[in-house]
Design a protein around this motif. Structure first.
Motif, short mmCIF file in Angstrom:
data_model
loop_
_atom_site.label_atom_id
_atom_site.label_comp_id
_atom_site.label_asym_id
_atom_site.label_seq_id
_atom_site.Cartn_x
_atom_site.Cartn_y
_atom_site.Cartn_z
N ILE A 1 26.32 9.84 17.55
CA ILE A 1 24.26 9.49 16.18
C ILE A 1 23.81 9.10 16.92
O ILE A 1 22.37 9.36 16.75
CB ILE A 1 25.29 9.19 15.55
N PHE A 2 23.94 8.33 18.02
CA PHE A 2 22.82 7.19 18.65
C PHE A 2 22.56 8.02 20.13
O PHE A 2 20.79 8.19 19.63
CB PHE A 2 23.78 6.07 19.42
N ALA A 3 23.16 9.16 20.67
CA ALA A 3 22.86 9.10 21.57
C ALA A 3 22.49 10.98 21.65
O ALA A 3 21.49 11.24 22.00
CB ALA A 3 23.51 9.94 22.64
N SER A 4 22.70 11.78 20.79
CA SER A 4 22.42 13.41 20.85
C SER A 4 20.71 12.95 20.37
O SER A 4 19.77 13.80 20.69
CB SER A 4 23.17 13.60 19.29
N LEU B 1 34.14 17.00 21.40
CA LEU B 1 35.59 17.06 21.61
C LEU B 1 35.66 15.25 21.15
O LEU B 1 37.11 15.45 21.18
CB LEU B 1 35.48 17.20 22.69
N MET B 2 34.65 14.72 21.73
CA MET B 2 35.13 13.47 21.06
C MET B 2 35.12 12.44 19.20
O MET B 2 36.42 11.79 19.27
CB MET B 2 33.36 12.60 21.27
N ILE B 3 34.21 13.85 18.47
CA ILE B 3 35.15 13.82 17.36
C ILE B 3 35.72 14.15 16.99
O ILE B 3 36.98 13.55 15.82
CB ILE B 3 33.78 14.25 16.39
N VAL B 4 36.96 15.84 17.36
CA VAL B 4 37.88 15.97 17.39
C VAL B 4 39.28 15.32 17.53
O VAL B 4 39.94 15.24 16.88
CB VAL B 4 38.13 17.37 18.54
N SER B 5 39.06 14.82 18.76
CA SER B 5 39.85 13.85 19.41
C SER B 5 40.02 12.43 18.34
O SER B 5 41.37 12.51 18.35
CB SER B 5 39.82 13.33 21.01
N ALA B 6 39.38 11.67 17.61
CA ALA B 6 39.72 10.91 17.15
C ALA B 6 40.01 11.22 15.22
O ALA B 6 40.70 10.66 15.52
CB ALA B 6 37.76 9.98 17.03
N ALA C 1 35.67 4.61 14.97
CA ALA C 1 34.27 4.02 14.84
C ALA C 1 33.54 4.67 16.54
O ALA C 1 32.20 5.45 15.66
CB ALA C 1 34.02 3.42 14.81
N ALA C 2 33.21 4.67 17.16
CA ALA C 2 33.08 4.55 18.32
C ALA C 2 32.66 6.26 18.98
O ALA C 2 31.85 6.70 19.32
CB ALA C 2 34.22 3.85 19.69
N SER C 3 33.59 6.90 18.28
CA SER C 3 33.78 7.94 19.06
C SER C 3 32.43 8.63 17.92
O SER C 3 32.34 10.04 18.05
CB SER C 3 34.76 9.06 18.19
N ILE C 4 32.00 8.43 16.65
CA ILE C 4 31.54 9.14 15.61
C ILE C 4 30.10 8.02 16.02
O ILE C 4 28.67 8.66 16.04
CB ILE C 4 31.90 8.67 14.51
N TYR C 5 29.73 7.00 16.26
CA TYR C 5 28.55 6.29 16.39
C TYR C 5 27.72 6.36 17.90
O TYR C 5 26.87 7.01 17.73
CB TYR C 5 28.47 5.42 16.48
N ILE C 6 28.76 6.70 18.48
CA ILE C 6 28.07 7.17 20.35
C ILE C 6 27.13 8.99 20.26
O ILE C 6 25.64 9.17 20.64
CB ILE C 6 28.75 7.46 21.06
N ILE D 1 30.90 2.88 29.04
CA ILE D 1 31.85 2.04 29.60
C ILE D 1 32.73 1.30 28.45
O ILE D 1 33.82 1.18 28.90
CB ILE D 1 31.12 1.00 30.64
N ALA D 2 31.67 0.76 27.84
CA ALA D 2 32.61 0.29 25.96
C ALA D 2 33.52 0.58 25.92
O ALA D 2 34.59 0.85 24.70
CB ALA D 2 31.46 -0.11 25.43
N TYR D 3 32.93 2.08 25.43
CA TYR D 3 34.34 3.57 24.83
C TYR D 3 35.75 2.88 26.07
O TYR D 3 36.48 3.47 25.35
CB TYR D 3 32.92 4.72 25.10
N ILE D 4 35.57 3.15 27.19
CA ILE D 4 37.07 3.79 28.02
C ILE D 4 37.09 1.77 27.88
O ILE D 4 38.33 2.65 27.43
CB ILE D 4 35.92 3.52 29.67
#
Length: 205
Positions: A125-128, A173-178, A118-123, A85-88
């Motif tokens: 790293i946190f979730a995986s 895809l998140m990282i590539v888009s960022a 930053a969010a595209s990289i952090y999430i 939600i924060a990412y949105i």
């Protein structure tokens, strides 16, 4: 060249929002198979914590050993959904600051791009790592017992790890888009410098 760059930045801002929605849907859906196949096999008890006013969930996997992976994932999934939600909201900042349409960028535009990156990289790293842990727990489920339970009570049965494995596609895809958005921003800065230089040279002529 400016027109091409502005078209690219608009497309990439739209892509950023699409990726944010995809992450949200993934966060909501990652427990779909676990709920459909494991929830009914568990003996779940909600316990109220009178000191904190909160609740805790205890579960027993009497019928299908290993089924408690469903309850084990609850705390992580709640945080994961909040991050989605924060990412949105962060992706929306790209539109609030007109990052997709501005001819010139200002501090707010750089800040929006920086936050999204930053969010595209952090999430991921946190979730995986958590998703990998829970995938391992899921693979420890007694699938023979689960299949027997499914055939007896007509519940959903699956051994698929598709929802866990989708992380690689979503996070990549998140990282590539960022990274594409950052590259487009660097392109923008270069064009702004060139434009400024041409204006300065034109003023001297």
């Amino acid at each position: 060249m400016y027109k091409t760059q502005m078209k690219a930045q608009k497309i990439l801002c739209l892509l950023a929002m699409v990726m944010a929605v995809i992450l949200f849907l993934y966060a909501l859906g990652i427990m779909t198979d676990l709920y459909d196949s494991l929830y009914s096999t568990l003996s779940i008890r909600v316990v109220e914590n009178k000191e904190t006013g909160g609740y805790s969930i205890s579960a027993k996997d009497r019928q299908v050993p290993g089924a408690t992976v469903y309850t084990n994932m609850q705390a992580f999934n709640q945080v994961f959904v909040k991050y989605a939600i924060a990412y949105i909201v962060i992706a929306a900042l790209l539109f609030v600051t007109n990052t997709g349409t501005r001819r010139r960028y200002y501090v707010s535009n750089y800040a929006a791009v920086g936050l999204f990156t930053a969010a595209s990289i952090y999430i991921p790293i946190f979730a995986s790592p958590y998703i990998q842990i829970f995938k391992g727990q899921f693979l420890q489920v007694d699938f023979a017992a689960l299949k027997e339970y499914s055939e007896t009570f007509g519940s959903h049965y699956t051994e698929s790890t598709m929802w866990f494995d989708l992380q690689y596609v979503v996070f990549a895809l998140m990282i590539v888009s960022a990274l594409l958005l950052v590259a487009c921003t660097v392109w923008k800065v270069m064009l702004m410098k060139q434009e400024k230089k041409l204006v300065a040279e034109g003023g001297k002529a």
